[in-house]
Design an enzyme around this catalytic site. Structure first.
Site, PDB file in Angstrom:
ATOM      1  CG  ASP A   1      38.634  45.713  30.018  1.00 26.81           C
ATOM      2  OD1 ASP A   1      38.196  44.620  31.020  1.00 26.81           O
ATOM      3  OD2 ASP A   1      38.788  46.785  30.207  1.00 26.81           O
ATOM      4  CD  GLU A   2      41.833  41.663  34.125  1.00 29.14           C
ATOM      5  OE1 GLU A   2      42.792  41.094  34.178  1.00 29.14           O
ATOM      6  OE2 GLU A   2      40.943  42.135  34.849  1.00 29.14           O
TER       7      GLU A   2
ATOM      8  CG  HIS B   1      38.130  34.706  36.870  1.00 30.98           C
ATOM      9  ND1 HIS B   1      37.759  35.836  36.106  1.00 30.98           N
ATOM     10  CD2 HIS B   1      39.105  34.926  37.651  1.00 30.98           C
ATOM     11  CE1 HIS B   1      38.759  36.538  36.247  1.00 30.98           C
ATOM     12  NE2 HIS B   1      39.589  36.236  36.785  1.00 30.98           N
TER      13      HIS B   1
ATOM     14  CD  GLU C   1      37.367  38.548  38.621  1.00 31.18           C
ATOM     15  OE1 GLU C   1      36.201  38.872  38.133  1.00 31.18           O
ATOM     16  OE2 GLU C   1      38.094  38.710  38.577  1.00 31.18           O
TER      17      GLU C   1
ATOM     18  CG  ASP D   1      43.964  34.246  37.972  1.00 29.67           C
ATOM     19  OD1 ASP D   1      44.873  34.734  38.216  1.00 29.67           O
ATOM     20  OD2 ASP D   1      42.828  34.266  37.566  1.00 29.67           O
TER      21      ASP D   1
HETATM   22  C1  BGC Z   1      42.552  39.061  36.947  1.00 28.89           C
HETATM   23  C2  BGC Z   1      42.720  38.043  38.218  1.00 28.89           C
HETATM   24  C3  BGC Z   1      44.159  38.303  38.388  1.00 28.89           C
HETATM   25  C4  BGC Z   1      44.486  39.527  39.084  1.00 28.89           C
HETATM   26  C5  BGC Z   1      45.528  40.124  39.637  1.00 28.89           C
HETATM   27  C6  BGC Z   1      42.595  40.464  37.937  1.00 28.89           C
HETATM   28  O1  BGC Z   1      42.046  41.361  37.024  1.00 28.89           O
HETATM   29  O2  BGC Z   1      41.376  39.053  36.436  1.00 28.89           O
HETATM   30  O3  BGC Z   1      42.381  36.783  38.058  1.00 28.89           O
HETATM   31  O4  BGC Z   1      44.984  37.253  39.114  1.00 28.89           O
HETATM   32  O5  BGC Z   1      43.530  40.651  38.341  1.00 28.89           O
HETATM   33  O6  BGC Z   1      45.273  40.265  41.123  1.00 28.89           O
END
Ligand code: BGC
Length: 750
Positions: free
Chosen positions: A337-338, A644, A623, A345
């Site tokens: 859910d992102e 990721h 990730e 990133d």
């Molecule tokens: C994301 C990261 C992002 C971060 C912020 C996460 O939930 O998946 O890749 O940069 O939040 O720290």
């Protein structure tokens, strides 16, 4: 176009796709026909039941609030007959469906709408226009549920119902012309069937990816196929997808009784494995299933291969990390859910991305959104498009190394593609970001006491830490200096008056020295004793930033690199860096005479390392360094994506140091070819398609010799540096060198 928005009053209670349609008849021979379409939600156009164009996920994800919603224009001359049915399907998508964590939905709008205009020019020169208005009808459709996070239900038994329609919908969003790269379907993968120890039937597509699963099937009317998705199997070999968090990713196909073909249109999944939760036939027909890979169109321009299969797999994972996450915007991950345009990133990976593929247009679009979302005071937020509701605030938080996307990405795109327009478009944003930092810190020339993501997911503050051990103040101040430096560099290219930023830069460096460097330089780093990290100043990432961002003098670099090597030893010969330090660590070493240690980290196979995930069977970048631990258990379901791309930034070192292709003048006009061979790689074959032509740097160990084959395209000047003693300045052509390994002065290369 804005006046042609139409909707159905049912919209805000409906989460399936609606079908708007109209029959039109044409009055003559058509010489050309153009269709302009947009939607609040996602749309697909069918003319006489044939899909128009090959794009998916239109109108795309832009800064709806600040810049607007895109419309697309299609040449439909060949799609039209005398009598036509034009249908526009619309589903919730990014604008109306779930987006952001914690079950947020309807962040941008509470209902779906469409607008379209068809302009037909007849052979006699007359034109006729058809627009979306009260003469259209709207129905429910066989797509009875569609949501990017939650999945899709396609019910072939569905009886469409006529709904009410309202016109002149009051949509607050501006319509803007389409920019960027179309999102389309690419590779098609086949599966093998597994039966897990729990007895689950699971399709394995052998590659973690982004897209959807299509199915050809014939079965009893009303019978169902239900699919769940996952990226990895658990330690016992069972299906696992807890790491998707609240994103359900469930796809349901309900059969008509005839020969059916199913494929989602309005949701995508990040997956390698698919569990068949329901399947109606006695025998599973695996061949009916296909995984269809979806991403933004990007031309492949960089290629790297070598004689080490694990490094080749790492490179493969980098490429697939990019394919999986460049779906209209640069996302962090494609499954949970992102799936958001996290600025940090994007910044970390953009140089590798732009060498793998031509991403010039892709970033033109995203940078337009970033510019439009920059706050009045210059702030750049954590995600772009902004995602209200992600936190208690109106937007994601501002953080160093995330907001610096505003300077780093334009500068990197300029370096890679050489077009000054990239800088002129973004210069104002770059300056305003630096001005914001200047006003944000507690001390004038440092960024102290702000809230930051830090060296995200570094393991040096303990396994459970998200932010790593490096001082967030140090990171923020280092990036303050770096962004200011980039404003100066961009200003020089554009001929701007940058005296203010030059002065600012000197002041930042002075303040950084006083606040951090003096302490660090006078610290006697003895790894045989427990190290006092001095509040996060004595860490690998701190040393890496000081070296890579030139925050100390050349003379001091020797001590800092020595500290870095000691800290690597202290950490068992491994990295302890996260999102901020990792992209630079190998460069910080190899730029400062320690290519041997850089290779040691590259070849390391214990976590944290790149090859650890390769050994665990990764097909994309992870990730978290130890997303799957040694014993096969998972790090945490909370922040554990297996797709990721951030750590894939090491690709830049493979191109730039292992193969040695370095840009000295923007757009590859001037380059250095400075390969650093290593016997464990055996050979390297590397090429980049530049705007001048193909640039090649290959080398190979052959017995006691190293053979270099280098091609410089026309219009490029190259400085070929084979080991420190041999330098040759040259123009275009093919160059071949053979070196006796025994003659090499640099024994670390053996
Ligand atoms: C994301 C990261 C992002 C971060 C912020 C996460 O939930 O998946 O890749 O940069 O939040 O720290």
């Amino acid at each position: 176009m804005e006046k042609y928005w139409i909707k159905s009053p049912i919209d805000n209670q409906y989460s399936g796709a609606l079908r708007f349609e109209k029959n039109i008849s044409l009055n003559g021979l058509v010489s050309s026909a153009n269709l302009l379409v947009s939607a609040v939600g996602l749309y697909e156009v069918l003319i006489n039941e044939q899909k128009v164009g090959d794009r998916v996920f239109t109108p795309g994800f832009t800064s709806y609030n600040k810049r607007g919603i895109q419309y697309q224009e299609y040449d439909v001359t060949n799609n039209l007959s005398v009598l036509n049915t034009i249908a526009i399907m619309v589903a919730p998508g990014w604008a109306v469906g779930h987006i952001g964590y914690a079950g947020n939905e309807k962040i941008y709008a509470d209902h779906m709408s469409i607008c379209a205009k068809l302009i037909v020019t007849y052979d006699d020169g007359n034109t006729e226009e058809f627009v979306t208005d009260s003469s259209w009808s709207v129905y429910t459709s066989e797509i009875t549920f569609a949501d990017i996070y939650q999945g899709e239900t396609i019910d072939k038994t569905h009886n469409p119902q006529l709904l009410g329609l309202s016109v002149n919908d009051d949509i607050k969003y501006k319509l803007i012309k389409d920019l960027g790269e179309p999102v389309c379907e690419h590779e098609i993968l086949t599966a093998k069937l597994l039966t897990t120890p729990k007895g689950e039937k699971v399709l394995d597509f052998s590659q973690n990816m982004t897209g959807y699963v299509s199915l050809k099937i014939k079965g009893k009317k009303g019978s169902r196929v239900k699919l769940s998705f996952g990226e990895v199997l658990d330690k016992d070999g069972n299906f696992y997808n807890e790491n998707y968090r609240t994103s359900k990713n469930e796809v349901m196909y309900i059969l008509s009784g005839e020969e059916d073909y199913f494929k989602p249109k309005f949701s995508f999944q990040g997956f390698r494995y698919v569990r068949l939760d329901e399947y109606p036939l006695d025998e599973i027909k695996v061949d009916g299933f296909r995984a269809i890979v979806v991403h933004s169109n990007m031309d492949r321009i960089g290629n790297f291969s070598c004689g080490n299969e694990k490094i080749n797999q790492l490179y493969h994972n980098i490429i697939w990390g990019q394919k999986s996450n460049y779906l209209d915007i640069p996302t962090d991950c494609p499954q949970r859910d992102e799936r958001l345009g996290w600025t940090g990133d994007a910044q970390v990976f953009c140089r590798t991305a732009g060498t793998n593929f031509n991403v010039r247009k892709f970033f033109d679009k995203w940078l337009s959104d970033l510019r439009s979302e920059q706050a009045e005071n210059g702030e750049i937020y954590g995600t772009c498009p902004e995602t209200k509701g992600m936190t208690s605030r109106e937007h994601t938080r501002t953080s160093a190394a995330w907001g610096d996307a505003a300077t780093i990405i334009p500068w990197t795109m300029y370096q890679l593609y050489g077009d000054k327009k990239i800088l002129s478009d973004n210069f104002d944003m770059m300056c305003r970001w630096v001005d914001y930092i200047h006003s944000a810190g507690d001390k004038e020339f440092l960024w102290l006491n702000g809230w930051h993501y830090g060296d995200w997911l570094a393991l040096d503050a303990g396994e459970d830490s998200y932010q790593g051990a490096t001082s967030t103040d140090l990171i923020a101040s280092a990036f303050f200096a770096y962004s200011t430096q980039l404003v100066i560099s961009a200003g020089e290219v554009l001929g701007k008056d940058i005296s203010k930023y030059r002065e600012l830069y000197q002041n930042i460096i002075k303040a950084f020295r006083e606040e951090y460097l003096n302490d660090i330089l006078s610290y006697d780093l003895d790894i045989n004793q427990e190290i006092d990290i001095l509040g996060g100043r004595i860490t690998q990432t701190a040393m890496v930033l000081i070296l890579k961002l030139n925050l100390c003098t050349e003379v001091e670099k020797a001590l800092i690199v020595d500290n870095l090597v000691k800290l690597i030893d202290y950490f068992g010969g491994k990295m302890s860096t996260g999102f901020v330090g990792t992209p630079y660590i190998l460069h910080a070493l190899s730029n400062n005479g320690r290519v041997d240690v850089a290779y040691k980290l590259l070849f390391n196979e214990e976590s944290p390392s790149w090859l650890y995930s390769v050994n665990k069977g990764a097909t994309t970048m992870w990730e978290h360094w130890n997303g799957i631990k040694e014993d096969g258990s998972f790090w945490s379901a909370d922040m554990n994506s297996f797709n990721h791309y951030a750590y894939g930034a090491v690709g830049d070192w493979l191109y730039g140091v292992a193969a040695g292709i370095k840009i000295d003048e923007a757009g590859y006009k001037k380059v250095s070819i400075e390969p650093k061979p290593d016997r464990r790689l055996g050979y390297v074959k590397c090429s980049v398609e530049t705007s001048y032509g193909e640039l090649v740097s290959n080398w190979e160990y052959s017995g006691e010799k190293i053979i270099f084959d280098i091609t410089i395209p026309k219009g490029v000047t190259a400085n070929i540096k084979l080991f420190d003693e041999h330098t040759q300045e040259t123009g275009s052509g093919y160059y071949h060198f053979e070196w006796n390994c025994q003659d090499l002065v640099d024994t670390k290369l053996s």
